[in-house]
Design an enzyme around this catalytic site. Structure first.
Site, PDB file in Angstrom:
ATOM      1  N   ASN A 195       0.836  -1.193   0.000  1.00  0.00           N
ATOM      2  CA  ASN A 195       0.000   0.000   0.000  1.00  0.00           C
ATOM      3  C   ASN A 195       0.875   1.250   0.000  1.00  0.00           C
ATOM      4  OD1 ASN A 195       0.550  -0.993   2.634  1.00  0.00           O
ATOM      5  ND2 ASN A 195      -1.130   0.151   3.527  1.00  0.00           N
TER       6      ASN A 195
ATOM      7  N   GLU B 205       0.379   5.224   0.635  1.00  0.00           N
ATOM      8  CA  GLU B 205      -0.552   6.257   1.107  1.00  0.00           C
ATOM      9  C   GLU B 205      -0.085   7.641   0.682  1.00  0.00           C
ATOM     10  OE1 GLU B 205      -1.079   5.568   5.317  1.00  0.00           O
ATOM     11  OE2 GLU B 205      -2.247   3.745   4.915  1.00  0.00           O
TER      12      GLU B 205
ATOM     13  N   CYS C 252      -4.078   0.599  -2.627  1.00  0.00           N
ATOM     14  CA  CYS C 252      -3.919  -0.639  -1.868  1.00  0.00           C
ATOM     15  C   CYS C 252      -2.807  -1.509  -2.460  1.00  0.00           C
ATOM     16  CB  CYS C 252      -5.206  -1.451  -1.890  1.00  0.00           C
ATOM     17  SG  CYS C 252      -6.593  -0.713  -1.039  1.00  0.00           S
TER      18      CYS C 252
ATOM     19  N   GLU D 232      -2.890  -4.634  -3.209  1.00  0.00           N
ATOM     20  CA  GLU D 232      -3.343  -5.547  -4.258  1.00  0.00           C
ATOM     21  C   GLU D 232      -3.351  -4.856  -5.620  1.00  0.00           C
ATOM     22  OE1 GLU D 232      -4.701  -4.878  -1.373  1.00  0.00           O
ATOM     23  OE2 GLU D 232      -5.728  -6.591  -0.475  1.00  0.00           O
TER      24      GLU D 232
ATOM     25  N   CYS E 165     -10.031  -5.393  -0.047  1.00  0.00           N
ATOM     26  CA  CYS E 165     -11.204  -4.508  -0.020  1.00  0.00           C
ATOM     27  C   CYS E 165     -12.022  -4.685  -1.302  1.00  0.00           C
ATOM     28  CB  CYS E 165     -10.765  -3.052   0.140  1.00  0.00           C
ATOM     29  SG  CYS E 165     -10.152  -2.297  -1.382  1.00  0.00           S
TER      30      CYS E 165
ATOM     31  N   CYS F 110     -10.469  -3.480  -4.667  1.00  0.00           N
ATOM     32  CA  CYS F 110      -9.427  -4.380  -5.194  1.00  0.00           C
ATOM     33  C   CYS F 110     -10.045  -5.655  -5.771  1.00  0.00           C
ATOM     34  CB  CYS F 110      -8.413  -4.714  -4.109  1.00  0.00           C
ATOM     35  SG  CYS F 110      -7.389  -3.295  -3.671  1.00  0.00           S
TER      36      CYS F 110
END
Ligand code: THU
Length: 129
Positions: A43, A45, A54, A56, A87, A90
């Site tokens: 991830n 940010e 994310c 993934e 999530c 993803c």
């Protein structure tokens, strides 16, 4: 799944690279292409929180940028009591390429769960446009 140990090791390595100063919730992912290559993601940010990507999808975009479009498995690693599933965003992003993807979620303690993407995202958006 073949290559599970290698995928787990790759995802754990990616987990160490997570850039998550705001959530302090590192995630690592390793995506296996149908021709046997591994692409990793973590991830990433941003101070503008909504820009966060994310793990993934980082792995998926890296693989697609390398010309890959078919995937057989993904390992996702978190440092949580129970392994965490990807999530919804993803799931939909991965579904675009490989609805039958195997997804193994794992925590750093070594617990694992195994899913199929189509099981995690029933009734996915798949309009013919
Ligand atoms: N995150 C992922 O990397 N993958 C997921 O499937 C869910 C959440 C990241 C985004 C954010 O950096 C942190 O975990 C907390 O939500």
């Amino acid at each position: 799944m073949e290559m599970l140990e290698e995928l787990l090791a790759s995802a754990r390595k990616a987990w160490e690279q997570a850039y998550c100063p705001y959530s302090r919730f590192p995630v690592g992912a390793a995506l296996l292409t149908s021709d046997g290559e591994i692409f990793i993601g973590c991830n990433v940010e941003n101070l503008s929180f909504g820009l966060t990507v994310c793990a993934e999808r980082t792995a998926l975009c890296s693989a697609v940028a390398a010309g890959k479009r078919q995937f057989s498995g993904m390992v996702v690693v978190t440092d949580t009591q129970e392994p965490e599933t990807p999530c919804g965003a993803c799931r939909q992003a991965l579904y675009e390429f490989s609805p039958n993807l195997w997804i193994v979620t794992a925590n750093l303690q070594g617990q694992q769960r195994v899913y199929r993407l189509c099981e995690l995202l029933p009734a996915a958006f798949q309009a013919k446009i």
